[in-house]
Design a protein around this motif. Sequence first.
Motif, mmCIF file in Angstrom:
data_model
loop_
_atom_site.group_PDB
_atom_site.id
_atom_site.type_symbol
_atom_site.label_atom_id
_atom_site.label_comp_id
_atom_site.label_asym_id
_atom_site.label_seq_id
_atom_site.Cartn_x
_atom_site.Cartn_y
_atom_site.Cartn_z
ATOM 1 N N GLU A 278 76.195 -41.519 7.270
ATOM 2 C CA GLU A 278 75.188 -41.732 8.906
ATOM 3 C C GLU A 278 75.456 -43.052 9.568
ATOM 4 O O GLU A 278 75.517 -44.111 10.105
ATOM 5 N N LEU A 279 74.960 -43.849 7.692
ATOM 6 C CA LEU A 279 75.286 -45.309 7.703
ATOM 7 C C LEU A 279 76.386 -45.849 8.200
ATOM 8 O O LEU A 279 75.985 -47.188 9.146
ATOM 9 N N LYS A 280 77.434 -45.618 7.662
ATOM 10 C CA LYS A 280 78.375 -45.892 8.282
ATOM 11 C C LYS A 280 79.139 -45.709 9.933
ATOM 12 O O LYS A 280 78.992 -46.774 10.997
ATOM 13 N N ARG A 281 78.675 -44.689 10.206
ATOM 14 C CA ARG A 281 78.060 -44.892 11.693
ATOM 15 C C ARG A 281 77.252 -45.687 12.795
ATOM 16 O O ARG A 281 78.426 -45.901 13.416
ATOM 17 N N LEU A 282 75.999 -46.376 11.957
ATOM 18 C CA LEU A 282 75.371 -46.822 13.130
ATOM 19 C C LEU A 282 75.250 -47.704 12.677
ATOM 20 O O LEU A 282 75.218 -49.250 13.259
ATOM 21 N N GLU A 283 76.159 -48.419 10.968
ATOM 22 C CA GLU A 283 76.322 -50.294 11.277
ATOM 23 C C GLU A 283 77.576 -50.165 12.253
ATOM 24 O O GLU A 283 77.641 -51.631 12.820
ATOM 25 N N LYS A 284 78.957 -49.002 12.632
ATOM 26 C CA LYS A 284 79.641 -49.238 13.515
ATOM 27 C C LYS A 284 79.345 -49.983 14.697
ATOM 28 O O LYS A 284 79.613 -50.543 15.427
ATOM 29 N N LEU A 285 77.684 -49.241 14.619
ATOM 30 C CA LEU A 285 77.423 -50.012 16.276
ATOM 31 C C LEU A 285 76.145 -50.932 16.404
ATOM 32 O O LEU A 285 75.427 -51.453 17.099
ATOM 33 N N GLY A 286 76.076 -52.225 15.421
ATOM 34 C CA GLY A 286 75.820 -52.796 15.014
ATOM 35 C C GLY A 286 74.594 -52.941 14.216
ATOM 36 O O GLY A 286 73.416 -54.340 14.111
ATOM 37 N N LEU A 287 73.946 -52.235 13.254
ATOM 38 C CA LEU A 287 72.619 -52.232 12.689
ATOM 39 C C LEU A 287 72.709 -52.325 11.781
ATOM 40 O O LEU A 287 73.663 -51.657 10.981
ATOM 41 N N ASP A 288 71.836 -52.898 10.909
ATOM 42 C CA ASP A 288 71.913 -53.390 9.212
ATOM 43 C C ASP A 288 71.353 -52.016 9.086
ATOM 44 O O ASP A 288 70.465 -51.510 8.905
#
Length: 441
Positions: A278-288
């Motif tokens: 999930e963190l990888k998915r969110l990182e692709k959206l530009g979130l830290d």
Amino acid sequence: LYQNMGGKSSDIESDAHQANRRGSTSSFVTRFFVLIFKCLCCYCLCLFGIQCCKRIWESLLSCYSIKRNKSKQYNPVPTWDDDIELHKSGQRGHDLSSCTVENVRYKVGGTPNGEHDNEDRWFETHDVSKPYQVVALFDGHDGPRAVDHVHKYIKNELERARSVTLTTLQDLFVETETGFFENIRIYVEEKQKLQDAIPPGMKSYQASQQYPREVARLQELEPLISGGCTAVVVVVCGNKLYVANVGDSRAVVVRQTPNGAFETLQLSTDHDVKNEEELKRLEKLGLDPQVLKRAGRLGPQENTRSIGDYNIKKGYQSVDVLSHASGPPGTAEPSVNTVDIDDSFLYLMLMSDGVYKSIEAAVDEAQTIGANQVLANMVHTYAQTPGAEFSSIAQSTLDQVAHLHEEAFQTSAQQDVKSPKATACRKRDDMTLIVCSLSGM
């Protein structure tokens, strides 16, 4: 002749003129009312025509919708019906045991109090004319509005379906959320108008002083908009289990190993910021991801996937920590899983996060073997108790979990109310446990 008539010719002419005027006035009035009548008739005909067109249009839409739903429902992709080997149509469903225990906040040496109404929902459906059994659990947050909608909608759709595919189940989660957002659209629009009335950049305390009515109404609207829920849906069909879930409610299988021990297999996925995928998915959206891990949340929510939760989806740009994301961080797209059932499978357990988090906080053993295993041991112990009825397993298990949790708080709090154990066990969320027997298939 004029003389014989005594000079009355002018009077006759005057009378005739007046008669003509009266006739002309009467004709005008008649024509006026005829015109009004014609206008009314035209208006009625227009209304009738509009209604007819509207009904024709609605009929066309309805036919299209039915056709589209049928195309989804009878998907040419192989359905669960095609896998039937053991669980034939007309056979009774698997034995179930279920129980819900409401949330509490403890007091040292006092009576615990509930913090809010129970927000857990679940259902089980087994139609003897259909070759599968459905068990589903939903854990609401920020009020019951979302969870009630989701529970009712998914239950109705699955009860009506004659066959289901994994794709259908995935689509159902997204469609359920779309319907919920449509239901709250009026509140979202009102919220936007109120926010537009307050000058941008104004501090919260200034807004509450200068725009008290707007701020008060915004506070009333927030729980109507922000609610959401987790969902875990399990379909038992033949010798297979099909699972779809969003959020952190769990589906866990208990099975016996060749050496006689018992182990657990989690079929669902915990969607939170501890989940590396999930963190990888969110990182692709530009979130830290590091910022999210430190906060332990995705903005205002613990779950990264759910049904509802407008503020991390359509309204994410208004949340500071999420505002720079390239797309909605939250999603209703479920994780799906399939597993073959064999003779080693004993039980299927569905639980809200209140169950395993209470075990993690109160039972030290959970730190080594995991909360799922602790729960499985409890369930199997009660199931093997002589004279015990299967229907009472869930209640007996949750009673034990609740007792252990309260005991852990009271024991720790009496020594140090600020100790880690007392702090972790200070309150407990709603707990729902469903146990389904898989043995003897």
